[in-house]
Design an enzyme around this catalytic site. Structure first.
Site, PDB file in Angstrom:
ATOM      1  CB  THR A  28       0.160  -4.933   6.104  1.00  0.00           C
ATOM      2  OG1 THR A  28       0.527  -6.211   5.581  1.00  0.00           O
ATOM      3  CG2 THR A  28       1.190  -3.982   5.513  1.00  0.00           C
ATOM      4  N   GLY A  82      -4.076  -2.858  11.775  1.00  0.00           N
ATOM      5  CA  GLY A  82      -4.081  -1.473  12.196  1.00  0.00           C
ATOM      6  C   GLY A  82      -5.501  -0.957  11.165  1.00  0.00           C
ATOM      7  CG  ASP A  84      -5.468   3.381   6.101  1.00  0.00           C
ATOM      8  OD1 ASP A  84      -4.337   3.820   6.670  1.00  0.00           O
ATOM      9  OD2 ASP A  84      -5.596   2.776   5.406  1.00  0.00           O
ATOM     10  CD  GLU A 103      -4.130  -4.646   5.373  1.00  0.00           C
ATOM     11  OE1 GLU A 103      -3.100  -4.221   5.855  1.00  0.00           O
ATOM     12  OE2 GLU A 103      -5.193  -3.965   4.723  1.00  0.00           O
TER      13      GLU A 103
HETATM   14  C1  5RP Z   1      -2.122  -1.350   5.311  1.00  0.00           C
HETATM   15  C2  5RP Z   1      -3.136  -0.926   6.262  1.00  0.00           C
HETATM   16  C3  5RP Z   1      -2.756  -0.341   7.495  1.00  0.00           C
HETATM   17  O1  5RP Z   1      -3.323  -1.103   8.598  1.00  0.00           O
HETATM   18  C4  5RP Z   1      -3.303   1.038   7.602  1.00  0.00           C
HETATM   19  O2  5RP Z   1      -2.572   1.844   6.664  1.00  0.00           O
HETATM   20  C5  5RP Z   1      -2.939   1.751   8.854  1.00  0.00           C
HETATM   21  O3  5RP Z   1      -1.380   1.797   8.832  1.00  0.00           O
HETATM   22  P1  5RP Z   1      -0.598   2.571   9.993  1.00  0.00           P
HETATM   23  O4  5RP Z   1      -0.616   1.347  11.231  1.00  0.00           O
HETATM   24  O5  5RP Z   1       0.921   2.375   9.550  1.00  0.00           O
HETATM   25  O6  5RP Z   1      -1.042   3.743  10.321  1.00  0.00           O
HETATM   26  O7  5RP Z   1      -4.431  -1.159   6.008  1.00  0.00           O
HETATM   27  O8  5RP Z   1      -2.598  -1.835   4.126  1.00  0.00           O
END
Ligand code: 5RP
EC number: 5.3.1.6
Length: 227
Positions: A28, A82, A84, A103
């Protein structure tokens, strides 16, 4: 290259990890969204997907990609998502997009975890990004106090433009803990998992990434770990 171009580059590279004829776990967020758009171009090569959020399921279905309920699936070839933050050991902070629990569940059933991220996500020590923790609503303040005792600065995530707590796909609330310097991610994951009322913590360390495709100005770099 812009951050979005770097995300698009790693999303494209992740297609190389899709296993033909198999079910793929899909994460996500904005990087995962780029991956979904790439996956649509080869959708006839896979059996289908398991989604880690309602938003991801909707985007997959919008492309005509089959989405299975995890209860109807025994194993998933690869999970692509992905992060953070990711460190040099493959441990990650996830959940900025509020989907950490699903996830983690989808990743736990997957044979390998491919993290796709722009280069800014690689850090020496996890914790600059506030650590998301999903909780049962009635336990929110009890868990909040325990998280504060760990030394961080917890904050309840609220709905945009409101003071009401944000509600996840699972009906949970989220507490984001800033100010942690996470030198032992596995230990902290275990500690927070042990707090009664916690649904999941956004530390993916006990089960980290097996591969990270990192988008940099010099191209997509790949980092690999055992598993
Ligand atoms: C969602 C997540 C995403 O993988 C994380 O927030 C990274 O997001 P983005 O690809 O928009 O930078 O853990 O719950």
């Amino acid at each position: 290259m812009t951050q979005d171009e770097l995300k698009q580059a790693v999303a494209r590279a992740a297609i190389g990890y899709v296993v033909d004829g198999e079910i793929i776990g899909v994460g996500t967020g904005s990087t995962a969204n780029f991956f979904i758009d790439e996956l649509a171009t080869i959708k006839d090569r896979i059996k289908g997907t398991v989604a880690s959020s309602e938003a991801t399921a909707a985007r997959l279905k919008g492309h005509g990609i089959p989405v299975f309920d995890l209860n109807d699936v025994e194993s998933i070839a690869v999970y692509i998502d992905g992060a953070d933050e990711i460190d040099a050991s493959g441990a990650m902070i996830k959940g900025g997009g509020a989907a950490l629990t699903r996830e983690k569940i989808v990743a736990s059933v997957s044979k390998s975890f491919v993290c796709i991220a722009d280069g800014s996500k690689l850090v020496e020590t996890l914790g600059k990004f506030a650590l998301p923790v999903e909780v049962i609503p009635m336990a929110r303040n009890a868990v909040f106090r325990q998280l504060a005792a760990l030394g961080g600065q917890p904050k309840v995530r609220v709905k945009p433009g409101s003071d009401e707590p944000f509600v996840t796909d699972n009906g949970g609330h989220l507490i984001d803990v800033a100010g942690l310097s996470i030198t032992d991610p596995v230990a902290l994951e275990n500690t927070i998992n042990g707090m009664v009322g916690v649904i999941a913590v956004g530390l993916f360390a006990a089960r980290g990434a097996n591969v990270c495709l990192l988008g940099t100005a010099e191209g997509v770099k790949s980092l690999r770990w055992q598993g």
